[in-house]
Scaffold this active site. Structure first.
Site, mmCIF file in Angstrom:
data_model
loop_
_atom_site.group_PDB
_atom_site.id
_atom_site.type_symbol
_atom_site.label_atom_id
_atom_site.label_comp_id
_atom_site.label_asym_id
_atom_site.label_seq_id
_atom_site.Cartn_x
_atom_site.Cartn_y
_atom_site.Cartn_z
ATOM 1 C CG ASN A 147 -39.417 -60.533 -36.879
ATOM 2 O OD1 ASN A 147 -39.579 -61.684 -36.526
ATOM 3 N ND2 ASN A 147 -39.794 -60.080 -38.055
ATOM 4 C CG ASN A 193 -50.498 -61.306 -37.551
ATOM 5 O OD1 ASN A 193 -51.664 -61.038 -37.277
ATOM 6 N ND2 ASN A 193 -49.714 -61.961 -36.718
ATOM 7 C CG ASP A 210 -45.841 -54.093 -39.565
ATOM 8 O OD1 ASP A 210 -44.903 -54.207 -38.745
ATOM 9 O OD2 ASP A 210 -46.779 -54.890 -39.635
#
Length: 418
Positions: free
Chosen positions: A96, A279, A306
Site C-alpha cells: 500500500n 473498507n 488492519d
C-alpha cells in the site's frame, strides 16, 4: 545484555508455565531461567510492571506504513516503533505504497529499511503488477526475496481467470494468495453498509452481497485449483458461514477479521465521522456478533488491526470524500480485550497466524529465543490523542473506553516499552 522480568503471569498454552506467575531471566536474547523468584544483580535490566502478563510475541498480519511514497502518512521507522510499543513483535506490511511493492527490489528495500528494529517486518507483496489487477506480478522472485504472501491491498481481483492462474501458479512454491472480499460491480459507489443506517443517513450503500459474491467466486476457484487462499478482513455473518462450509469440504482457505469489525457497527456512522469510513464498511450488530462467534469457534483464523494511516488532508473531509482506513496498532489489544477472552485473542494473534505464514512461534520456555509481548489485561482507560503514536491520527477508537494495554515487547535482544 541481561534482562530480568519480575512477577509476570505467563499466557502461553504451549509453555509448561501457562497461567503461572514467574520471574524470567533473559541473556543475550535467550530465555536463560524461569523460576518463582530470581535475584537481580547490579548489571541487570529489571522489568517490574503493574499486573504484568506476558505471551509469545504478537503478529499483526495487515499493516500499512506508507513508505515508500506516502511517508506523510507513516514511515517504516515510526511504524515499527509504534508496533513495538503496541505489543507487536512481528508485522506483515501491505503493498500500500507508491510505487507498489510488486518486484524483488521493492521487497528487499523494505527488509533493508526494517533492519535492526525490535519488531520484525515481512512484506505482503502485490499479486498483480502495480496492483492494477491486469497482469500477475513476479511472485516467485518476490518470495525468494522474503515476501510471505501476495495480495492487492483493498483491491479485489475482478478477472476470474487471473485469480485462477494465480492460485495454480502459487502452488509451485507454496505461495499464499490473498483475495480481497469485494465485488466492485455490486458495491458500485457505495461508502457505507447498505441497510437501515445508510438509508437514514442518506449514504450510498455497499450491500453485504458484494462481499458474499466475491468470496463464493473465490471458493469455487479454490475448489477447482486445489490451491491455498487467504481472505483478509471479512465483515459479515454470511461470510463466516461460507468459509465454514468451505473448510468442512477440506479446502485450504483461511481468513482474518479486523479489530474494528469485531467491535464496532454501522451505528457509529450517525456522527458522520470519517474515522469510521473503512473498507469493508462497518456492518450491523448482528454481523459483529457473528464475527466474534467465528473467532471463538475457530472458523476465523486471525485477528488483525488492519492498521492504515491516512494523513489529515485525505481523512478530515466530508464522509463521502474521505479515504477509507483507520489506524489500529495502539488500540488493538484494548478494544479486543473488551469483547473476547484473553486466550482467544492470544491464539489468533500468535500461534495461528505464525503457522499460516510459516513463521516460528517461540514458546516461553528456557533456552528458547525471547520473543515476548508484555501487557496488562485489566487496565481501563479512555483512548485519546495522547495514546496515538502513529504519524496519522485517524483512529476509529478515539474517545472509546478500552480495557487492557500493551507495555511493549522484548525481541531481537531489545526491550521496548511504551
Amino acid at each position: 545484555m541481561t534482562t530480568l522480568i519480575k512477577s509476570a503471569t505467563i499466557i502461553d498454552t504451549s509453555s509448561p508455565y501457562h497461567n503461572q506467575q514467574k520471574d524470567i531471566l533473559i541473556t543475550n536474547g535467550i530465555i536463560d531461567k524461569i523460576e518463582d523468584s530470581i535475584t537481580g544483580k547490579e548489571n541487570y535490566q529489571i522489568v517490574s510492571l503493574d499486573n504484568l502478563h506476558i505471551s509469545c510475541g504478537w503478529f499483526d498480519t495487515s499493516v500499512s506504513f506508507g513508505e515508500p511514497g506516502f511517508e506523510e502518512r507513516e514511515n517504516i521507522k515510526n511504524g515499527l516503533e509504534t508496533a513495538a510499543k503496541s505489543g507487536f513483535t512481528t508485522v506483515a506490511v501491505n503493498a500500500n505504497s507508491h510505487p507498489i511493492v510488486d518486484n524483488k527490489a521493492a521487497v528487499e528495500y523494505l527488509f533493508h529499511k526494517a533492519n535492526g528494529f525490535a519488531t520484525n517486518l515481512y512484506p505482503i507483496a502485490a499479486l498483480t503488477q502495480g496492483s492494477k489487477g491486469v497482469e500477475m506480478a513476479e511472485l516467485y522472485d518476490m518470495q525468494l526475496s522474503g515476501a510471505i504472501a501476495f495480495g492487492d491491498y483493498m483491491k479485489p481481483i475482478a478477472n476470474d481467470n487471473l485469480m485462477k492462474i494465480a492460485l495454480l501458479y502459487a502452488q509451485n512454491f507454496d505461495g499464499l494468495v490473498f483475495s480481497f472480499p469485494k465485488n466492485n460491480s455490486i458495491a458500485g459507489e457505495g461508502i457505507a453498509n447498505e441497510g437501515i443506517n445508510s438509508t437514514k443517513l442518506g449514504l450510498k450503500g455497499i450491500p453485504a452481497l458484494a462481499e458474499h459474491i466475491q468470496i463464493a467466486r473465490d471458493l469455487f476457484l479454490l475448489e477447482y485449483t486445489a490451491g491455498k487462499l487467504h481472505i483478509p478482513t471479512i465483515s459479515t455473518s454470511k461470510s463466516v458461514d461460507l468459509i465454514k462450509e468451505a473448510k468442512k469440504k477440506g479446502l485450504q482457505v483461511t481468513c482474518s477479521v479486523s479489530v474494528h469489525h469485531l467491535t464496532l457497527s454501522d451505528d457509529e456512522l450517525h456522527g458522520f465521522d470519517s474515522n469510521y469510513k473503512v473498507n469493508p464498511p462497518l456492518r450491523t450488530l448482528k454481523d459483529v456478533e457473528a464475527l466474534q462467534k467465528g473467532i471463538k469457534s475457530g472458523v476465523i483464523d486471525i485477528i488483525t488491526s488492519d492498521h492504515n494511516p491516512i494523513d489529515i488532508e485525505h481523512k478530515k473531509l466530508e464522509f463521502s470524500e474521505a479515504k477509507d482506513g483507520t489506524i489500529g496498532l495502539e488500540s488493538a489489544f484494548g478494544a479486543i480485550n473488551s469483547v473476547l477472552k484473553l486466550d482467544d485473542f492470544i491464539e489468533n494473534i500468535t500461534t495461528k497466524p505464525k503457522a499460516l505464514f510459516g513463521l516460528k512461534n517461540y514458546s516461553i520456555k528456557e533456552n528458547n529465543k525471547a520473543e515476548i509481548t508484555l501487557f496488562n489485561p485489566e487496565n481501563k482507560y479512555i483512548f485519546s490523542m495522547n495514546n496515538i503514536l502513529s504519524t496519522s491520527k485517524n483512529s476509529a477508537f478515539l474517545n472509546k473506553e478500552l480495557k487492557g494495554k500493551a507495555y511493549g515487547i522484548y525481541n531481537n535482544n531489545q526491550l521496548i516499552l511504551n
